[in-house]
Design a protein around this motif. Structure first.
Motif, short mmCIF file in Angstrom:
data_model
loop_
_atom_site.label_atom_id
_atom_site.label_comp_id
_atom_site.label_asym_id
_atom_site.label_seq_id
_atom_site.Cartn_x
_atom_site.Cartn_y
_atom_site.Cartn_z
N GLY B 69 -12.02 -37.82 39.26
CA GLY B 69 -11.54 -36.40 39.55
C GLY B 69 -10.37 -36.31 40.38
N LYS B 183 -27.38 -21.21 50.37
CA LYS B 183 -27.99 -22.34 50.24
C LYS B 183 -26.97 -23.64 49.91
CE LYS B 183 -31.10 -25.39 47.41
NZ LYS B 183 -31.58 -25.33 46.08
N PHE B 184 -26.15 -23.20 48.87
CA PHE B 184 -25.19 -24.13 48.33
C PHE B 184 -23.89 -23.94 49.14
CE2 PHE B 184 -27.94 -23.59 44.70
CZ PHE B 184 -28.13 -25.01 44.38
N ALA B 185 -22.83 -24.94 49.02
CA ALA B 185 -21.59 -24.55 49.78
C ALA B 185 -20.51 -25.24 48.87
CB ALA B 185 -21.55 -25.50 51.05
N ALA B 187 -17.41 -26.36 50.36
CA ALA B 187 -16.49 -27.40 50.92
C ALA B 187 -17.02 -27.86 52.18
CB ALA B 187 -14.88 -26.64 51.26
N GLY B 198 -9.27 -30.32 41.26
CA GLY B 198 -10.31 -30.00 40.20
C GLY B 198 -11.62 -30.13 40.74
N GLY B 199 -12.13 -31.02 41.42
CA GLY B 199 -13.55 -31.37 41.74
C GLY B 199 -13.83 -30.24 42.55
N TYR B 201 -13.68 -27.20 41.96
CA TYR B 201 -14.16 -26.22 41.03
C TYR B 201 -15.53 -26.24 40.15
CZ TYR B 201 -9.95 -23.93 42.63
OH TYR B 201 -9.09 -23.31 43.55
N ALA B 202 -15.52 -27.66 39.69
CA ALA B 202 -16.71 -28.19 39.16
C ALA B 202 -17.88 -27.70 40.00
CB ALA B 202 -16.55 -29.51 38.59
N ALA B 203 -17.75 -28.23 41.23
CA ALA B 203 -18.72 -28.13 42.21
C ALA B 203 -19.65 -26.70 42.39
CB ALA B 203 -18.55 -28.67 43.51
N PHE B 205 -19.81 -24.58 39.81
CA PHE B 205 -20.16 -24.01 38.54
C PHE B 205 -21.78 -23.86 38.43
CE2 PHE B 205 -16.57 -26.23 35.65
CZ PHE B 205 -15.75 -25.23 36.13
N TYR B 206 -22.34 -24.96 38.88
CA TYR B 206 -23.99 -24.75 38.84
C TYR B 206 -24.51 -23.55 39.66
CZ TYR B 206 -28.72 -25.59 39.70
OH TYR B 206 -30.14 -25.53 39.53
N PRO B 207 -24.10 -23.33 41.01
CA PRO B 207 -24.29 -22.32 41.96
C PRO B 207 -23.82 -20.96 41.39
CG PRO B 207 -23.62 -23.95 43.35
CD PRO B 207 -23.46 -24.51 41.79
N LYS B 209 -23.57 -20.55 37.99
CA LYS B 209 -24.38 -20.11 36.99
C LYS B 209 -26.05 -19.54 37.27
CE LYS B 209 -26.57 -23.59 34.55
NZ LYS B 209 -26.77 -24.88 33.87
#
Lengths: 354, 354
Positions: B69, B183-185, B187, B198-199, B201-203, B205-207, B209
């Motif tokens: 990445g 719950k999610f973060a 950074a 880049g990474g 942004y991918a991190a 995607f799931y939260p 979604k």
């Protein structure tokens, strides 16, 4: 989803590079075998995997892998025993973790048959590439990335899964010294630290570069909030031996659930070594180093296997570790590699015949 | 390092796709122009940038971009005024930030001349692609990734920098509702959140979604330790208007130093709007929503421009925002886009003639 039974198309390379490889002096992960496995996810489904000659990939510059780091990987090794039989170590655990990573990175899960049958077919074709020199093995790199295009910051609609193989020597050369990090951090609470996501690794390069400039090989990451607790070392999980007790941090959403880590814990228990999986304070390790109760520090990971740590730096001070006769690291490394290379019985059922 | 003076080689495409594009119904970032700029970093130096027909890239499967990445990007836009002249907005700030990101990701910095002259030459060639429809612009995507190979988790020895162009409509369609994350973060403290890596942004995607499934378009990230403070929204920084004061979080190592964010702050001051750059508590926003003092929430970013937020969710409850006559978001959006499209004077010196 189709269930494969070894029905994977194979396009063979017209020639082999194997004759040009010096198997007695293998670097880590920079020589690749003649073939690779490729599997494409298109229109919501995985296509049948194909084995092809190792070759460049052709990708649109707008593919999301270039922009948003949507990628995951696994690290595995194939070992050859004295009879020339090839073995894997707990491969189904790598598949399970790949899918845990996929889920966190909003990527499609890969069916188990595709992974296991694809891997087996590729290894059967490339079995001559498995080194037999002491300390060498065939490093296996399964990886998946976003090949779908678009500058919108959202998951891709196409993914590519590959397996590439690299006959490899040891990950570290010489003694390993580590720096316990006080400023930078590897992972956030609620972040992606537990996933084997590409971006987790690039994020470590700069702090690691600073540590290398100071004479260390790796960083031991601490929690991003207080920097009081030891987490992992990026390329490996960390074990601490205080007197005769072996400690390691529990896995959580910041720490990779290492397959070598959990194997080492099971082996240690079987060896009658006292283990504790609990939060480990940096101050506890420093105190133990000062009062002589810190006997060993070592890393555990597929690439690094079991890597004894010769010393660590913390708050500008260096601490050396003793060289022990009865080292847990040495003993556990022998136990795990003996199983991996089929030199002893495998009471755990970890070995997988290729 | 060589200083370029518009001496960039141009290989022209034999035909143009421009005739097939419906400029009245542009999506965001998914149609690409005929040419791209490519610049390779080899043996410790940047080669001369080249303009080529837009085409697939050919990359070794072991290129580190696929595994670790190691990638960064920028987002910019080109605007066309009524006389057909093309303009950029604070492009030197994008270059400066690209190099801040490069440094954190252990990637080589790109010389300013390469960035500015490459960008200008590409835009001059592609100026017919700049849309003139209201709300449309030519989205510019400079990006750099690790093209060097190897499975060792360390920086690559080769990098590729590209600029691609995408005539684009608005980033968001319709009303934007956001979910304040508990719950999610995004950074970690001491992590790479401030880099356009880049990474990061991918991190998200799931939260995101999960939030989309609940009816929201974006997540508002909170600090990973307490989730008590508002940070940013991933694709944009966040502004909060309580009564007549405009609040936004200070930048730190977890928050992107947005060019639209800082421009909005300057414009607000020039407009006589009271601004406060300070930590913003989630509880403060919720209390303000309940007592009626929360007048506006909006996002600010290059892709999203100024995006009013119609409502937010927090702890299972939804809060709606009023539709105002005298909206700061509307006023500031008009101020910034009037400058960008050369409709008014630019007292700040932000506009850059292509």
């Amino acid at each position: 989803m189709e269930t494969l039974v070894n029905n994977i198309s194979i396009e063979k390379s017209s020639s082999s590079k194997i004759g040009s490889v010096d198997f007695d002096n293998l670097p880590f992960g920079s020589i690749y075998t003649d073939h690779m496995l490729v599997c494409e996810y298109v229109d919501g489904d995985w296509e049948r995997p194909k084995i092809k000659p190792y070759a460049n990939l052709s990708l649109d510059p707008a593919s999301k892998i270039f922009h948003y780091g949507q990628s995951i990987f696994e690290g595995m090794k194939a070992y050859k025993d004295e009879d020339g039989q090839a073995w894997l170590f707990r491969p189904e655990d790598n598949h399970a973790r790949l899918n845990i990573s996929a889920s966190r990175m909003a990527m499609p899960e890969l069916p188990k048959e595709y992974f296991m049958e694809g891997l087996t077919a590729l290894l059967q074709l490339e079995k001559d590439w498995i080194p037999t020199t002491e300390g060498s093995s065939l490093y296996i790199r399964p990886f998946m990335f976003a090949s779908g295009v678009g500058f919108h910051a959202s998951p891709a609609d196409r993914y590519t899964f590959l397996i590439c193989l690299a006959p490899s020597g040891p990950y570290f050369g010489g003694k390993v010294k580590v720096l316990i990090e006080e400023k930078f951090a590897r992972a956030a609470n609620g972040g992606v630290g537990y996933a084997k996501a590409g971006g987790n690794y690039a994020a470590q390069f700069y702090p690691t570069k600073l540590a290398v400039e100071k004479g260390y090989q790796q960083v031991i990451w601490t929690d991003d909030n207080t920097h009081e607790f030891i987490e992992e070392a990026g390329a490996m999980n960390i074990f601490v031996r205080i007197n005769d007790t072996l400690l390691t941090a529990p896995t959580n959403d910041r720490i990779l659930d290492g397959i070598t880590r959990k194997s080492i814990l099971e082996l240690a228990k079987a060896e009658g070594i006292q283990t504790e999986v609990r939060k480990v304070k940096v101050s506890e390790v420093v105190d133990a180093a000062q009062n002589g109760s810190l006997k060993e520090l070592f890393g555990a990971g597929t690439a690094a296997v079991v890597s004894p740590i010769a010393g660590f730096g913390y708050q500008g001070k260096d601490y050396e570790l003793p060289e022990l006769e009865n080292s847990f690291a040495k003993r556990l490394k022998k136990r795990i590699t003996d199983i991996q290379y089929n030199k002893v019985e495998d009471p755990f059922g970890w070995r997988f015949k290729v």
